[in-house]
Scaffold this motif. Structure first.
Motif, PDB file in Angstrom:
ATOM      1  N   ILE A 164     -28.030  -2.745  -0.253  1.00 31.86           N
ATOM      2  CA  ILE A 164     -28.931  -3.351  -0.964  1.00 31.86           C
ATOM      3  C   ILE A 164     -30.121  -2.859  -0.310  1.00 31.86           C
ATOM      4  O   ILE A 164     -30.461  -2.235   0.826  1.00 31.86           O
ATOM      5  N   GLY A 165     -31.107  -2.421  -1.350  1.00 34.39           N
ATOM      6  CA  GLY A 165     -32.025  -1.704  -1.049  1.00 34.39           C
ATOM      7  C   GLY A 165     -33.226  -1.790  -2.068  1.00 34.39           C
ATOM      8  O   GLY A 165     -33.123  -2.495  -3.121  1.00 34.39           O
ATOM      9  N   LYS A 213     -30.244 -11.694   2.253  1.00 35.09           N
ATOM     10  CA  LYS A 213     -29.321 -11.538   3.319  1.00 35.09           C
ATOM     11  C   LYS A 213     -29.394 -12.593   4.476  1.00 35.09           C
ATOM     12  O   LYS A 213     -28.498 -12.646   5.277  1.00 35.09           O
ATOM     13  N   GLN A 214     -30.371 -13.337   4.414  1.00 31.80           N
ATOM     14  CA  GLN A 214     -30.586 -14.812   5.025  1.00 31.80           C
ATOM     15  C   GLN A 214     -30.721 -14.186   6.602  1.00 31.80           C
ATOM     16  O   GLN A 214     -30.147 -14.545   7.459  1.00 31.80           O
ATOM     17  N   ARG A 215     -31.482 -13.075   6.649  1.00 29.77           N
ATOM     18  CA  ARG A 215     -31.843 -12.349   7.910  1.00 29.77           C
ATOM     19  C   ARG A 215     -32.966 -12.859   8.648  1.00 29.77           C
ATOM     20  O   ARG A 215     -33.990 -12.916   7.858  1.00 29.77           O
ATOM     21  N   GLN A 216     -33.018 -12.757   9.665  1.00 27.34           N
ATOM     22  CA  GLN A 216     -34.311 -12.944  10.472  1.00 27.34           C
ATOM     23  C   GLN A 216     -35.207 -11.447  10.240  1.00 27.34           C
ATOM     24  O   GLN A 216     -34.619 -10.552  10.825  1.00 27.34           O
ATOM     25  N   ILE A 219     -17.830  -7.048  -1.797  1.00 27.68           N
ATOM     26  CA  ILE A 219     -18.998  -7.522  -1.998  1.00 27.68           C
ATOM     27  C   ILE A 219     -19.106  -9.099  -2.614  1.00 27.68           C
ATOM     28  O   ILE A 219     -18.509  -9.455  -3.831  1.00 27.68           O
ATOM     29  N   SER A 220     -19.648 -10.014  -2.070  1.00 26.74           N
ATOM     30  CA  SER A 220     -19.756 -11.410  -2.371  1.00 26.74           C
ATOM     31  C   SER A 220     -20.540 -11.510  -3.858  1.00 26.74           C
ATOM     32  O   SER A 220     -21.325 -10.871  -3.957  1.00 26.74           O
ATOM     33  N   PRO A 221     -19.726 -12.560  -4.760  1.00 26.46           N
ATOM     34  CA  PRO A 221     -20.442 -12.591  -5.939  1.00 26.46           C
ATOM     35  C   PRO A 221     -21.854 -13.256  -5.735  1.00 26.46           C
ATOM     36  O   PRO A 221     -22.821 -12.794  -6.437  1.00 26.46           O
ATOM     37  N   ASP A 222     -22.077 -13.738  -4.619  1.00 23.70           N
ATOM     38  CA  ASP A 222     -23.602 -14.432  -4.499  1.00 23.70           C
ATOM     39  C   ASP A 222     -24.703 -13.317  -4.067  1.00 23.70           C
ATOM     40  O   ASP A 222     -25.510 -13.347  -4.605  1.00 23.70           O
ATOM     41  N   ILE A 223     -24.217 -12.375  -3.606  1.00 26.64           N
ATOM     42  CA  ILE A 223     -25.015 -11.151  -3.072  1.00 26.64           C
ATOM     43  C   ILE A 223     -25.290 -10.369  -4.679  1.00 26.64           C
ATOM     44  O   ILE A 223     -26.435 -10.123  -4.906  1.00 26.64           O
ATOM     45  N   ILE A 224     -24.260 -10.092  -5.251  1.00 24.91           N
ATOM     46  CA  ILE A 224     -24.516  -9.295  -6.603  1.00 24.91           C
ATOM     47  C   ILE A 224     -25.270 -10.293  -7.522  1.00 24.91           C
ATOM     48  O   ILE A 224     -26.172  -9.664  -8.187  1.00 24.91           O
ATOM     49  N   ASP A 225     -25.300 -11.658  -7.652  1.00 20.89           N
ATOM     50  CA  ASP A 225     -26.025 -12.340  -8.173  1.00 20.89           C
ATOM     51  C   ASP A 225     -27.455 -12.186  -8.064  1.00 20.89           C
ATOM     52  O   ASP A 225     -28.496 -12.490  -8.816  1.00 20.89           O
ATOM     53  N   GLN A 226     -27.912 -11.932  -6.910  1.00 21.74           N
ATOM     54  CA  GLN A 226     -29.121 -12.404  -6.230  1.00 21.74           C
ATOM     55  C   GLN A 226     -29.895 -10.777  -6.317  1.00 21.74           C
ATOM     56  O   GLN A 226     -31.286 -10.995  -6.321  1.00 21.74           O
ATOM     57  N   VAL A 227     -29.459  -9.657  -6.343  1.00 19.23           N
ATOM     58  CA  VAL A 227     -30.198  -8.450  -6.589  1.00 19.23           C
ATOM     59  C   VAL A 227     -30.512  -8.233  -8.361  1.00 19.23           C
ATOM     60  O   VAL A 227     -29.941  -9.132  -8.950  1.00 19.23           O
ATOM     61  N   ASP A 228     -31.295  -7.443  -8.284  1.00 21.74           N
ATOM     62  CA  ASP A 228     -31.880  -7.410  -9.677  1.00 21.74           C
ATOM     63  C   ASP A 228     -30.928  -6.328 -10.479  1.00 21.74           C
ATOM     64  O   ASP A 228     -31.202  -6.567 -11.786  1.00 21.74           O
ATOM     65  N   TYR A 229     -30.274  -5.395  -9.858  1.00 21.74           N
ATOM     66  CA  TYR A 229     -29.662  -4.327 -10.364  1.00 21.74           C
ATOM     67  C   TYR A 229     -28.459  -3.769  -9.778  1.00 21.74           C
ATOM     68  O   TYR A 229     -28.616  -3.606  -8.533  1.00 21.74           O
ATOM     69  N   VAL A 250     -24.242 -11.217   3.787  1.00 23.42           N
ATOM     70  CA  VAL A 250     -25.209 -12.074   4.483  1.00 23.42           C
ATOM     71  C   VAL A 250     -25.251 -11.619   5.806  1.00 23.42           C
ATOM     72  O   VAL A 250     -24.204 -11.434   6.376  1.00 23.42           O
ATOM     73  N   SER A 251     -26.343 -11.725   6.493  1.00 25.84           N
ATOM     74  CA  SER A 251     -26.537 -11.602   8.093  1.00 25.84           C
ATOM     75  C   SER A 251     -25.620 -12.088   8.750  1.00 25.84           C
ATOM     76  O   SER A 251     -25.142 -13.371   8.757  1.00 25.84           O
ATOM     77  N   GLY A 252     -24.783 -11.476   9.437  1.00 24.20           N
ATOM     78  CA  GLY A 252     -23.677 -12.125  10.518  1.00 24.20           C
ATOM     79  C   GLY A 252     -22.264 -12.021   9.867  1.00 24.20           C
ATOM     80  O   GLY A 252     -21.152 -12.038  10.497  1.00 24.20           O
TER      81      GLY A 252
END
Length: 195
Positions: A36-37, A53-56, A154-164, A142-144
């Motif tokens: 993710i970048g 990523k729900q990362r601190q 790769i989780s569909p949740d991650i794919i849905d949240q990125v712009d491209y 997601v972190s952890g």
């Protein structure tokens, strides 16, 4: 055929450059796993990745450069041994440098360090050169959670949240695992954090 592929890559890079300049977040192939970048100099885009990523924010992320010549832009004092190590590194290795500079605070570890890898991935190198900025590169999870090794993990949740999402045909990783992680202690010493 190769010329057509390079032409398609150039078009894709220009598209990604435009999105990154707008502060968008990409899911893209690197020289290791999918990342993710965003433009590493855009603080709002960096913060969006932390949210995805729900990362601190106290946990810094890796940035990618296309060329070691750009290191002095983002590291105030480069350990002397770094130049030799970079020159003789043949597998993806991320180095943790002291004295980070010219980067948003969330990317810099509380101790002032920054993790940087000179990427060998052709797509990434060309994109960074075109953008004239480093790219954030953090695993697409997601972190952890476990790091996805290939795109299908790769989780569909991650794919849905990125712009491209960059098309999979531009992936060329051989190892499909996170990079080696090395931290500089001083001008002449380092420690391997992840083999």
């Amino acid at each position: 055929m190769k010329r057509l592929f390079l032409s398609q890559m150039e078009q894709e890079i220009l598209k990604c450059k435009g999105l990154l300049q707008q502060g968008k977040v990409l899911l893209y192939p690197t020289d290791t796993v999918w990342g993710i970048g965003c433009d590493a100099t855009n603080e709002e885009a960096v913060k969006k990745i932390y949210t995805i990523k729900q990362r601190q924010e106290s946990k810094s992320m890796i940035i990618l450069l296309d060329n070691a010549d750009r290191l002095p832009l983002y590291v105030a004092k480069i350990p002397l041994i770094a130049w030799d190590l970079i020159l003789h590194t043949f597998r993806p290795t991320t180095y943790i440098y002291p004295t980070a500079q010219n980067l948003p605070q969330p990317l810099i570890h509380p101790d002032g360090t920054i993790a940087i890898r000179i990427t060998s991935n052709i797509f990434c190198k060309k994109l960074i050169k075109e953008l004239e900025s480093p790219l954030v590169s953090t695993s697409a999870n997601v972190s952890g959670a476990a790091t996805p090794v290939v795109f299908s993990e790769i989780s569909p949740d991650i794919i849905d949240q990125v712009d491209y999402v960059v098309p999979q045909r531009f992936a060329e990783s051989i190892e499909y695992k996170p990079s080696r992680l090395v931290k500089f202690i001083d001008d002449y010493n380092f420690t391997i954090i992840r083999e």
